[in-house]
Enzyme design. Structure first.
Site, PDB file in Angstrom:
ATOM      1  N   MET A   1       0.858  -1.187   0.000  1.00 32.75           N
ATOM      2  CA  MET A   1       0.000   0.000   0.000  1.00 32.75           C
ATOM      3  C   MET A   1       0.889   1.230   0.000  1.00 32.75           C
ATOM      4  SD  MET A   1      -3.015  -1.244   2.628  1.00 32.75           S
ATOM      5  CE  MET A   1      -4.132   0.061   2.111  1.00 32.75           C
ATOM      6  N   SER A   2       0.921   1.911  -1.141  1.00 35.11           N
ATOM      7  CA  SER A   2       1.825   3.052  -1.292  1.00 35.11           C
ATOM      8  C   SER A   2       1.311   4.297  -0.588  1.00 35.11           C
ATOM      9  CB  SER A   2       2.009   3.361  -2.778  1.00 35.11           C
ATOM     10  OG  SER A   2       0.783   3.820  -3.338  1.00 35.11           O
ATOM     11  N   GLY A   3       0.011   4.329  -0.291  1.00 36.77           N
ATOM     12  CA  GLY A   3      -0.599   5.534   0.244  1.00 36.77           C
ATOM     13  C   GLY A   3      -1.458   6.235  -0.782  1.00 36.77           C
ATOM     14  N   GLY A   4      -1.500   5.686  -2.003  1.00 35.29           N
ATOM     15  CA  GLY A   4      -2.309   6.262  -3.060  1.00 35.29           C
ATOM     16  C   GLY A   4      -3.654   5.575  -3.190  1.00 35.29           C
ATOM     17  N   VAL A   5      -4.467   6.093  -4.085  1.00 32.13           N
ATOM     18  CA  VAL A   5      -5.829   5.591  -4.231  1.00 32.13           C
ATOM     19  C   VAL A   5      -5.855   4.212  -4.883  1.00 32.13           C
ATOM     20  CG1 VAL A   5      -6.165   6.786  -6.439  1.00 32.13           C
ATOM     21  CG2 VAL A   5      -8.142   6.182  -5.045  1.00 32.13           C
ATOM     22  N   ASP A   6      -4.948   3.941  -5.821  1.00 30.13           N
ATOM     23  CA  ASP A   6      -4.984   2.661  -6.530  1.00 30.13           C
ATOM     24  C   ASP A   6      -4.741   1.486  -5.588  1.00 30.13           C
ATOM     25  OD1 ASP A   6      -5.492   3.824  -9.019  1.00 30.13           O
ATOM     26  OD2 ASP A   6      -3.365   4.154  -9.404  1.00 30.13           O
ATOM     27  N   SER A   7      -3.694   1.570  -4.787  1.00 31.62           N
ATOM     28  CA  SER A   7      -3.392   0.448  -3.894  1.00 31.62           C
ATOM     29  C   SER A   7      -4.442   0.315  -2.798  1.00 31.62           C
ATOM     30  CB  SER A   7      -2.000   0.603  -3.285  1.00 31.62           C
ATOM     31  OG  SER A   7      -1.881   1.804  -2.559  1.00 31.62           O
ATOM     32  N   LEU A  26       6.053   0.081   1.995  1.00 29.27           N
ATOM     33  CA  LEU A  26       7.501  -0.053   1.883  1.00 29.27           C
ATOM     34  C   LEU A  26       8.184   1.264   2.208  1.00 29.27           C
ATOM     35  CD1 LEU A  26       7.826  -2.150  -1.406  1.00 29.27           C
ATOM     36  CD2 LEU A  26       7.559  -2.929   0.955  1.00 29.27           C
ATOM     37  N   CYS A  95      12.788  -1.092  -9.788  1.00 30.14           N
ATOM     38  CA  CYS A  95      12.121  -1.218  -8.486  1.00 30.14           C
ATOM     39  C   CYS A  95      11.153  -2.394  -8.509  1.00 30.14           C
ATOM     40  CB  CYS A  95      11.387   0.076  -8.141  1.00 30.14           C
ATOM     41  SG  CYS A  95      10.606   0.072  -6.514  1.00 30.14           S
ATOM     42  N   CYS A 192      10.830   8.764  -7.759  1.00 33.04           N
ATOM     43  CA  CYS A 192      10.440   8.922  -6.348  1.00 33.04           C
ATOM     44  C   CYS A 192      11.585   9.408  -5.473  1.00 33.04           C
ATOM     45  CB  CYS A 192       9.865   7.613  -5.811  1.00 33.04           C
ATOM     46  SG  CYS A 192      11.052   6.260  -5.664  1.00 33.04           S
TER      47      CYS A 192
END
EC number: 2.8.1.13
Length: 393
Positions: A1-7, A26, A95, A192
């Site tokens: 979960m990156s913190g964005g809406v997709d994940s 991560l 990555c 990033c």
């Protein structure tokens, strides 16, 4: 979960499908206090807090795993080394290859998990030779290009819940209905670990800048540069050339010669490429045919570029065509010829870029470009990009 809406939506769909889901963020930055600037960057403290709130809303456990050392070695250091060698790398593919679907997946499997789910827009299909990676249903959001480095073993443990979603707007609307706070959070962009977007300045702090010559393809010196790292094929801005080209036309970087520390420049038309070749190859699965025989495909050289029709084959490297861009020990390479009857030549192709091969919507695999040839003629003719030929080892 990156913190964005997709994940976040991907995790919600996995929960809704009845899976036992654990959220993992991560930590990739060695400077954990760094916050995102606008919508640039990812994987910051701010992002981890967004991911934790989404996990709490979904009622799933949440952990932060520190992969910063591995990220530095496999992605950041590789990025610097590639630019030092005169290549233009794609850190997002590295990555995915080294972190999200290698280090993360290995740890997940060791802990007893069955798969890693992400918010990538791509689809998985069970084909005659095993699981296949295909484009997402929404080509505008398709992210199969950056997943082209995955192997069949990795794909067997992947889950992409968003692959059949027609648009990003629908994902945001779903997040809004679910009460996920990041529903309207801007997409992250740029590299990033370079959140301000100044790649040349960032590299200048890590690589020695050795002044060198700017030359044309005949070898005539036209000006000087303050350090080749940070320049890339197709670049126009930032070239200190004292005298204009005939007719006042602008000049572009055609190639970078790391050994002689020269930038080779020419006119825009000379950037037109009809053949690319390279190694560091990988396949997403069994192709079902002999790769040594020429086959029809499409090739894509950037994440947001259109694929172009081509023919390709995997062949031993011709020692007479080996360049300083070929990696030590490389014995085979993909050679891809653009079908110029159906597509325009590629432009601005740089050694180090990743080329992903498609069979229709299916991702066959990828390779790292080592050399590029002009749309007509042979290597060494005007317009060829890449390094100078060197003696065979």
């Amino acid at each position: 979960m990156s913190g964005g809406v997709d994940s976040a939506v991907a995790a919600a769909r996995a929960v809704e499908a009845g899976h036992e889901v654990v959220g993992v963020h991560l930590a990739l930055s060695r400077m954990p206090g760094t916050l995102r600037t606008g919508s640039r960057g990812c994987c910051t403290i701010e992002d981890s807090m967004d991911a934790r709130r989404a996990a709490n809303l979904l009622g799933i456990p949440f952990y932060v795993w520190d992969f910063s050392e591995r990220f530095k070695e496999d992605v950041v250091d590789d990025f610097v080394a590639e630019y030092a060698a005169g290549r233009t790398p794609n850190p997002c593919l590295r990555c995915n290859e080294k972190i999200k679907f290698a280090a993360l997946l290995d740890k997940a499997i060791a802990l007893g998990f069955d798969a890693v789910a992400t918010g990538h827009y791509a689809t998985l299909v069970n084909g005659p030779h095993g699981r296949e990676l295909h484009r997402a249903s929404a080509w505008a959001k398709d992210q199969s290009y950056v997943l082209g480095v995955l192997t069949s073993e990795q794909l067997a443990h992947c889950y992409f819940p968003l692959g059949d979603t027609p648009s990003k707007d629908l994902v945001r609307a779903e997040a809004q209905r679910r009460g996920i706070q990041v529903a309207q959070k801007p997409d992250s962009h740029d590299i990033c670990f370079i959140p301000d977007g100044d790649t040349r300045g960032w590299l200048g702090e890590r690589l020695e800048r050795r002044p060198g010559e700017i030359v044309d393809e005949s070898g005539e010196v036209l000006g000087t540069h303050d350090g080749a790292p940070g320049y890339t094929v197709g670049q126009r801005r930032g070239l200190a050339i004292g005298r204009p080209a005939a007719g006042g036309r602008p000049r572009y970087v055609l190639s970078i010669r790391p050994v002689s520390n020269q930038l080779v420049v020419g006119e825009k038309e000379q950037l037109s490429i009809g053949r690319i070749a390279g190694g560091r190859t990988s396949l997403t699965g069994e192709p079902g045919f002999d790769l040594a025989e020429r086959f029809d495909c499409e090739v894509q050289i950037r994440a947001h570029a259109d694929p172009v029709p081509a023919t390709a084959r995997l062949t031993p490297i011709d020692e007479h065509e080996r360049t300083e861009q070929h990696r030590a020990g490389a014995t085979h390479e993909f050679v891809v010829d653009i079908d110029l009857d159906r597509a325009e030549p590629l432009r601005g192709v740089a050694p180090g870029q990743s080329a992903v091969l498609y069979l229709g919507t299916r991702v066959l695999g990828q390779f790292t470009i080592d050399r590029a040839l002009p749309a007509s003629g042979r290597e060494g003719a005007p317009g060829a990009t890449g390094a100078q030929r060197v003696a065979s080892p």
